[in-house]
Scaffold this active site. Structure first.
Site, PDB file in Angstrom:
ATOM      1  N   HIS A  59       0.841  -1.189   0.000  1.00 30.11           N
ATOM      2  CA  HIS A  59       0.000   0.000   0.000  1.00 30.11           C
ATOM      3  C   HIS A  59       0.874   1.236   0.000  1.00 30.11           C
ATOM      4  O   HIS A  59       2.087   1.158   0.210  1.00 30.11           O
ATOM      5  CB  HIS A  59      -0.891   0.033   1.248  1.00 30.11           C
TER       6      HIS A  59
ATOM      7  N   ASP B 170       0.792   5.282   1.810  1.00 27.51           N
ATOM      8  CA  ASP B 170       0.145   6.000   2.905  1.00 27.51           C
ATOM      9  C   ASP B 170      -0.508   7.271   2.354  1.00 27.51           C
ATOM     10  O   ASP B 170       0.130   8.011   1.597  1.00 27.51           O
ATOM     11  CB  ASP B 170       1.155   6.367   3.989  1.00 27.51           C
TER      12      ASP B 170
ATOM     13  N   HIS C  50       4.753  -0.004  -0.032  1.00 29.66           N
ATOM     14  CA  HIS C  50       5.519  -0.807   0.908  1.00 29.66           C
ATOM     15  C   HIS C  50       4.637  -1.890   1.496  1.00 29.66           C
ATOM     16  O   HIS C  50       3.410  -1.840   1.389  1.00 29.66           O
ATOM     17  CB  HIS C  50       6.134   0.068   2.013  1.00 29.66           C
TER      18      HIS C  50
ATOM     19  N   ARG D 258       7.739  -8.902  15.480  1.00 26.41           N
ATOM     20  CA  ARG D 258       8.129  -7.561  15.051  1.00 26.41           C
ATOM     21  C   ARG D 258       7.155  -6.562  15.660  1.00 26.41           C
ATOM     22  O   ARG D 258       5.931  -6.762  15.621  1.00 26.41           O
ATOM     23  CB  ARG D 258       8.101  -7.453  13.527  1.00 26.41           C
TER      24      ARG D 258
END
Length: 328
Positions: A197, A199, A254, A264
């Site tokens: 996607h 941002d 990304h 993570r």
């Protein structure tokens, strides 16, 4: 759970094409502009954000994500609150759980989930101080970018994200170790933690722990992995900044791949403008109106459009000027 069709190769050890910018040096303004043009993404060092502050907020986030699911779901909500697997309301899923919060906390507001923590006061203070520090760093970076572009005044961009009525968001993501990756039946495929996607905001600021997984899409269409660095921050250009620079800066696509062994944890500050802010190519960056690649829109209009889209959609497409003819 979505998986990729084939494994993705990792970069060579010790090498990364990701631009590294020392923002303590005013002359880095030119490198910032080039990074935004070439990648739409860069790593920032000598940023001035306290490592102790980052550690406290990460500790509090881990404490929350360690709670039983039945307790975490008490903080579920939309658009703000706790979420698990489902990303938005349009069918996107990932190997992730998250907290989405309004980054403009005032003295009368509390995070939705603070009552679930052992030390809600510590979390609240860490959240406010972290947001304040990252907002200051973000404003500094935007002013350096403005200097590099030769735009006056130098707060042309920073003022859009530094006022109290701006719509900035803080997202805490937790990607647990994914057992599917280690199963022979998976065929070596990668599991998507967070799908590809861009941002929608002006600029985003990421900090993660020492577990890799983030990848960016570069101009030749390939994906490259971003080596983790918990001491630094990563910035990526958002759709709104791509529009304001008339396509000179690229809003980077990304994604995050899940890890089979380690969890993570990432913190993302999305620097957005006020709902009524009009987004359009800056007149100082174009020679005439005919060069505009995008129609003007308000942040509210674009945000609402983004909420209705899938992650991988090209959200800017509907705002491209229909009468623009690309010349050689």
């Amino acid at each position: 759970m979505a998986v990729l069709s084939k494994p993705v190769s990792e970069p060579k050890p010790g090498f990364s094409p990701i631009p590294v910018i020392d923002i303590s040096n005013p002359e880095s303004k030119h490198n910032l502009v080039k990074a935004c043009e070439d990648f739409g993404f860069f790593k920032v060092i000598n940023h001035g954000v306290s490592s102790e502050l980052v550690s406290v907020l990460e500790h509090e986030a881990i404490e929350f994500f360690s709670l039983p699911k039945s307790e975490k779901t008490q903080a579920a909500g939309y658009p703000f609150g706790y979420g698990n697997s489902k990303i938005g309301r349009n069918g996107d899923v990932g190997w992730v759980e998250y907290l989405l919060m309004n980054a403009n906390l005032d003295s009368c507001s509390d995070p939705l989930f603070s009552g679930l923590l052992k030390t809600p006061g510590i979390f609240r203070i860490a959240l406010e101080e972290y947001t304040r520090s990252v907002r200051k760093m973000t404003s500094n970076v935007l002013e350096m970018i403005t200097d590099g572009l030769g735009i006056k005044p130098r707060n042309t961009l920073s003022k859009l994200v530094s006022n109290q009525n701006t719509e900035s968001i803080l997202r805490l993501n937790h990607y647990p170790p994914c057992p599917l990756i280690n199963k022979k039946t998976n065929g070596g495929k990668n599991v998507i933690g967070f799908g590809e996607h861009t941002d929608p905001q002006i600029i985003s600021v990421l900090r993660s722990n020492n577990t890799s997984g983030l990848q960016i899409n570069i101009t030749d269409g390939s994906w490259i992995s971003v080596p983790s660095d918990p001491t630094s921050f990563f910035f990526n250009v958002g759709d709104s900044l791509q529009v304001m620079t008339n396509g000179r800066f690229k809003s980077v696509r990304h994604r995050v791949l899940a890890n089979g062994r380690k969890s993570r944890v990432s913190m993302i500050y999305f620097a957005g403008p006020s709902l009524t802010q009009r987004i359009a190519p800056l007149t100082c960056l174009i020679n005439n109106e005919d060069e505009k690649l995008y129609e003007e829109f308000t942040w509210s209009e674009y945000r609402n459009s983004a909420y209705k889209s899938r992650l991988s959609d090209n959200r800017l497409q509907q705002f491209e000027r229909k009468n623009y003819i690309k010349t050689k």
